[in-house]
Design a protein around this motif. Sequence first.
Motif, PDB file in Angstrom:
ATOM      1  N   CYS A  99       0.839  -1.202   0.000  1.00  0.00           N
ATOM      2  CA  CYS A  99       0.000   0.000   0.000  1.00  0.00           C
ATOM      3  C   CYS A  99       0.871   1.248   0.000  1.00  0.00           C
ATOM      4  N   TRP A 100       0.607   2.181  -0.957  1.00  0.00           N
ATOM      5  CA  TRP A 100       1.403   3.403  -1.067  1.00  0.00           C
ATOM      6  C   TRP A 100       0.556   4.578  -0.570  1.00  0.00           C
ATOM      7  N   VAL A 101       0.515   4.752   0.758  1.00  0.00           N
ATOM      8  CA  VAL A 101      -0.312   5.799   1.357  1.00  0.00           C
ATOM      9  C   VAL A 101       0.488   6.556   2.404  1.00  0.00           C
ATOM     10  N   SER A 139       5.220  11.861  -1.422  1.00  0.00           N
ATOM     11  CA  SER A 139       4.651  11.696  -2.759  1.00  0.00           C
ATOM     12  C   SER A 139       3.133  11.623  -2.796  1.00  0.00           C
ATOM     13  N   VAL A 140       2.491  11.487  -1.633  1.00  0.00           N
ATOM     14  CA  VAL A 140       1.026  11.412  -1.590  1.00  0.00           C
ATOM     15  C   VAL A 140       0.476  12.721  -1.020  1.00  0.00           C
ATOM     16  N   PRO A 141      -0.415  13.386  -1.722  1.00  0.00           N
ATOM     17  CA  PRO A 141      -0.943  14.659  -1.221  1.00  0.00           C
ATOM     18  C   PRO A 141      -1.883  14.472  -0.034  1.00  0.00           C
ATOM     19  N   VAL A 142      -2.065  15.537   0.721  1.00  0.00           N
ATOM     20  CA  VAL A 142      -3.003  15.515   1.841  1.00  0.00           C
ATOM     21  C   VAL A 142      -4.423  15.430   1.290  1.00  0.00           C
ATOM     22  N   GLU A 143      -5.207  14.524   1.871  1.00  0.00           N
ATOM     23  CA  GLU A 143      -6.595  14.367   1.426  1.00  0.00           C
ATOM     24  C   GLU A 143      -7.527  14.350   2.625  1.00  0.00           C
ATOM     25  N   VAL A 171      -1.317   3.305  -8.667  1.00  0.00           N
ATOM     26  CA  VAL A 171      -1.705   3.968  -9.911  1.00  0.00           C
ATOM     27  C   VAL A 171      -1.747   5.482  -9.718  1.00  0.00           C
ATOM     28  N   ASN A 172      -2.361   5.905  -8.623  1.00  0.00           N
ATOM     29  CA  ASN A 172      -2.597   7.333  -8.397  1.00  0.00           C
ATOM     30  C   ASN A 172      -1.353   8.107  -7.982  1.00  0.00           C
ATOM     31  N   TRP A 173      -0.447   7.455  -7.246  1.00  0.00           N
ATOM     32  CA  TRP A 173       0.667   8.210  -6.674  1.00  0.00           C
ATOM     33  C   TRP A 173       2.041   7.604  -6.935  1.00  0.00           C
ATOM     34  N   TYR A 174       2.186   6.313  -6.784  1.00  0.00           N
ATOM     35  CA  TYR A 174       3.511   5.687  -6.925  1.00  0.00           C
ATOM     36  C   TYR A 174       4.050   5.814  -8.350  1.00  0.00           C
ATOM     37  N   ASN A 175       3.194   5.501  -9.339  1.00  0.00           N
ATOM     38  CA  ASN A 175       3.635   5.527 -10.733  1.00  0.00           C
ATOM     39  C   ASN A 175       3.357   6.852 -11.433  1.00  0.00           C
ATOM     40  N   LYS A 176       2.820   7.815 -10.720  1.00  0.00           N
ATOM     41  CA  LYS A 176       2.508   9.115 -11.311  1.00  0.00           C
ATOM     42  C   LYS A 176       3.792   9.848 -11.673  1.00  0.00           C
ATOM     43  N   LEU A 177       3.806  10.504 -12.840  1.00  0.00           N
ATOM     44  CA  LEU A 177       5.036  11.113 -13.336  1.00  0.00           C
ATOM     45  C   LEU A 177       5.279  12.521 -12.796  1.00  0.00           C
ATOM     46  N   SER A 178       4.279  13.143 -12.194  1.00  0.00           N
ATOM     47  CA  SER A 178       4.474  14.499 -11.677  1.00  0.00           C
ATOM     48  C   SER A 178       5.320  14.470 -10.404  1.00  0.00           C
ATOM     49  N   ASP A 179       5.942  15.606 -10.095  1.00  0.00           N
ATOM     50  CA  ASP A 179       6.832  15.694  -8.927  1.00  0.00           C
ATOM     51  C   ASP A 179       6.059  15.494  -7.632  1.00  0.00           C
ATOM     52  N   ASN A 180       6.771  15.071  -6.588  1.00  0.00           N
ATOM     53  CA  ASN A 180       6.156  14.916  -5.276  1.00  0.00           C
ATOM     54  C   ASN A 180       5.479  16.214  -4.847  1.00  0.00           C
ATOM     55  N   ASN A 215      25.500   8.167 -13.120  1.00  0.00           N
ATOM     56  CA  ASN A 215      24.209   8.444 -13.745  1.00  0.00           C
ATOM     57  C   ASN A 215      23.089   8.389 -12.710  1.00  0.00           C
ATOM     58  N   PHE A 216      22.112   9.266 -12.851  1.00  0.00           N
ATOM     59  CA  PHE A 216      21.010   9.320 -11.888  1.00  0.00           C
ATOM     60  C   PHE A 216      19.710   9.660 -12.595  1.00  0.00           C
ATOM     61  N   ILE A 217      18.660   8.926 -12.279  1.00  0.00           N
ATOM     62  CA  ILE A 217      17.320   9.214 -12.768  1.00  0.00           C
ATOM     63  C   ILE A 217      16.435   9.520 -11.566  1.00  0.00           C
ATOM     64  N   ASP A 218      15.831  10.685 -11.570  1.00  0.00           N
ATOM     65  CA  ASP A 218      14.975  11.113 -10.462  1.00  0.00           C
ATOM     66  C   ASP A 218      13.607  10.459 -10.622  1.00  0.00           C
ATOM     67  N   LYS A 219      13.498   9.227 -10.131  1.00  0.00           N
ATOM     68  CA  LYS A 219      12.307   8.416 -10.343  1.00  0.00           C
ATOM     69  C   LYS A 219      11.807   7.863  -9.021  1.00  0.00           C
ATOM     70  N   ARG A 220      10.541   8.090  -8.719  1.00  0.00           N
ATOM     71  CA  ARG A 220       9.958   7.683  -7.447  1.00  0.00           C
ATOM     72  C   ARG A 220      10.013   6.180  -7.238  1.00  0.00           C
ATOM     73  N   SER A 221       9.827   5.422  -8.287  1.00  0.00           N
ATOM     74  CA  SER A 221       9.790   3.960  -8.155  1.00  0.00           C
ATOM     75  C   SER A 221      11.166   3.362  -7.915  1.00  0.00           C
ATOM     76  N   ASP A 222      12.198   4.172  -8.037  1.00  0.00           N
ATOM     77  CA  ASP A 222      13.561   3.697  -7.761  1.00  0.00           C
ATOM     78  C   ASP A 222      13.880   4.011  -6.315  1.00  0.00           C
ATOM     79  N   SER A 223      13.870   2.996  -5.466  1.00  0.00           N
ATOM     80  CA  SER A 223      14.074   3.230  -4.020  1.00  0.00           C
ATOM     81  C   SER A 223      15.462   3.739  -3.696  1.00  0.00           C
ATOM     82  N   ALA A 224      16.386   3.681  -4.663  1.00  0.00           N
ATOM     83  CA  ALA A 224      17.712   4.257  -4.427  1.00  0.00           C
ATOM     84  C   ALA A 224      17.647   5.759  -4.316  1.00  0.00           C
TER      85      ALA A 224
END
Length: 369
Positions: free
Chosen positions: A61-63, A317-321, A334-343, A360-369
Motif C-alpha cells: 500500500c502506497w499511502v 509523494s502522496v498529497p493531503v486528502e 496507480v494514483n501516486w507511486y507511478n505518477k510522473l508528476s513531482d512529489n 548516472n542518476f534518474i529522479d524516479k519515485r519507483s527507484d528506491s535508491a
Amino acid sequence: MAFTVTTLAWAAISFSSELRATGELENVHSAIRWGTDYFLKATRKNKLYVQVGDPVKDHECWVRPEKMKTPRTVLKIDQNTPGTEIAAETAAAMAASAIVFRKTDRVYSRRLLNKAKLLFQFAKTYKGTYDGECPFYCSYSGYNDELLWAATWLHMATHRPQYMQYIKEEGISANVAEFSWDLKYAGVQVLLSKFFFQGNQALQKYKNQADSFICSVLPESPYHQVFLTPGGMIHLRDGANTQYVTGTALLFTAYGDLLRKFNQKVFCGDKQFDSTQLRNFARQQMDYLLGNNPQGRSYMAGFGNNPPKNPHHRGASVPVEDANKEVSCPMSFVNWYNKLSDNPNELTGAIVGGPDKQDNFIDKRSDSA
C-alpha cells in the motif's frame, strides 16, 4: 533507527561547537530525544519491542502514514526470542545519547544510561540473531560488531572497567571497508583509537584496523579496495549507496580530528596520510552529494541545484486528502507511486540513494535508491 540515533549522537558530541555555530545543535538534540523517548517506551526488563507493523502488507500500500490501515503487528525480543543486534545497537544509542544530554538534563541522561546498561547485559546474555524482520533489514554481518559497538559507547559514557574488559577480552573485531547500519566495526575502531593514542597500548589492534579502513578507501593508498565512480564518489553497492558515502565521511572526519589532536598519521605501505588529507576526502564526498559532481546537481531534497523532486517516500509523494476518504491500496500505486508528476511535498534535507557507479542518476519515485 537505533543506528541513526547513535551516529547522530556521535555528531552532537564531536561537532557540538560547529552545530551550535550554525544554529542546529538544539534541532539535533530534539531529533535524538525523539528517538530515545521511543526507545525508553519500548524497553522493559529483558524485553525490547522492536517492530510495529507487517512489512509485507505495508509494502502493498502506497499511502501516507496517517492513512495506513495495514496490521500494526507488534514484535519484541526477550529471553526466548533474542535479538542481540537490535538490543546492542539500542544500548549503544542510549549510551551515546546519555553523553549528549549529560550537561543539559542529568536526570534524563542517567535514565538513558541505566537502560543502556540493562540492554547490553541482555544482549550478551541471551545471544541470537533476530530474523523477525527478514527479508527486510536482515543482519548480514552478525551481532559481534553491535556488541563491541555497545561496549565502546558504554565505556565512553561510564569509564567503568567492565566495559573495557569486555572490549579487550571478549570483543571480536574485523578488518572492513564499510561503515553502515549493519556493520559497525570501523566506527568502533575509530572510537577506540582515541584511547590508544591516550596510552592504552592494549588497543593497538583497533588503531591498526582503523588505519586499514582508511587505507582501503583512500584512492591514493596502495591498499585501496573501494570502488570510486568516475566523478570520485564511493560506490559500494547499488541501492541507497549514499548511506555509505555519508558514513565514510563521518569516520574520516572523526579520525582526522583524532590524528590532528594527537599528531598522528596513517601509514598505508610506503605512503602516509595526515588529518588534512582525511578531512579533504570527507569534504570531497559530501561536496559531491551537494552538487560538485558530473551531473552538476544536488542529491539533497530542497537544497542546491536541481535537487531530487521524487524521493521514494510515501509522505512526500502522496498529497493531503480528506481524513475520512477511503484509500484503495491497489489504486494507490496507480494514483501516486507511478505518477510522473513531482512529489507534492518537498522532503527537505533528505539525501536520496544517489547515482550509479557511472555517476548516472534518474529522479524516479519507483527507484528506491
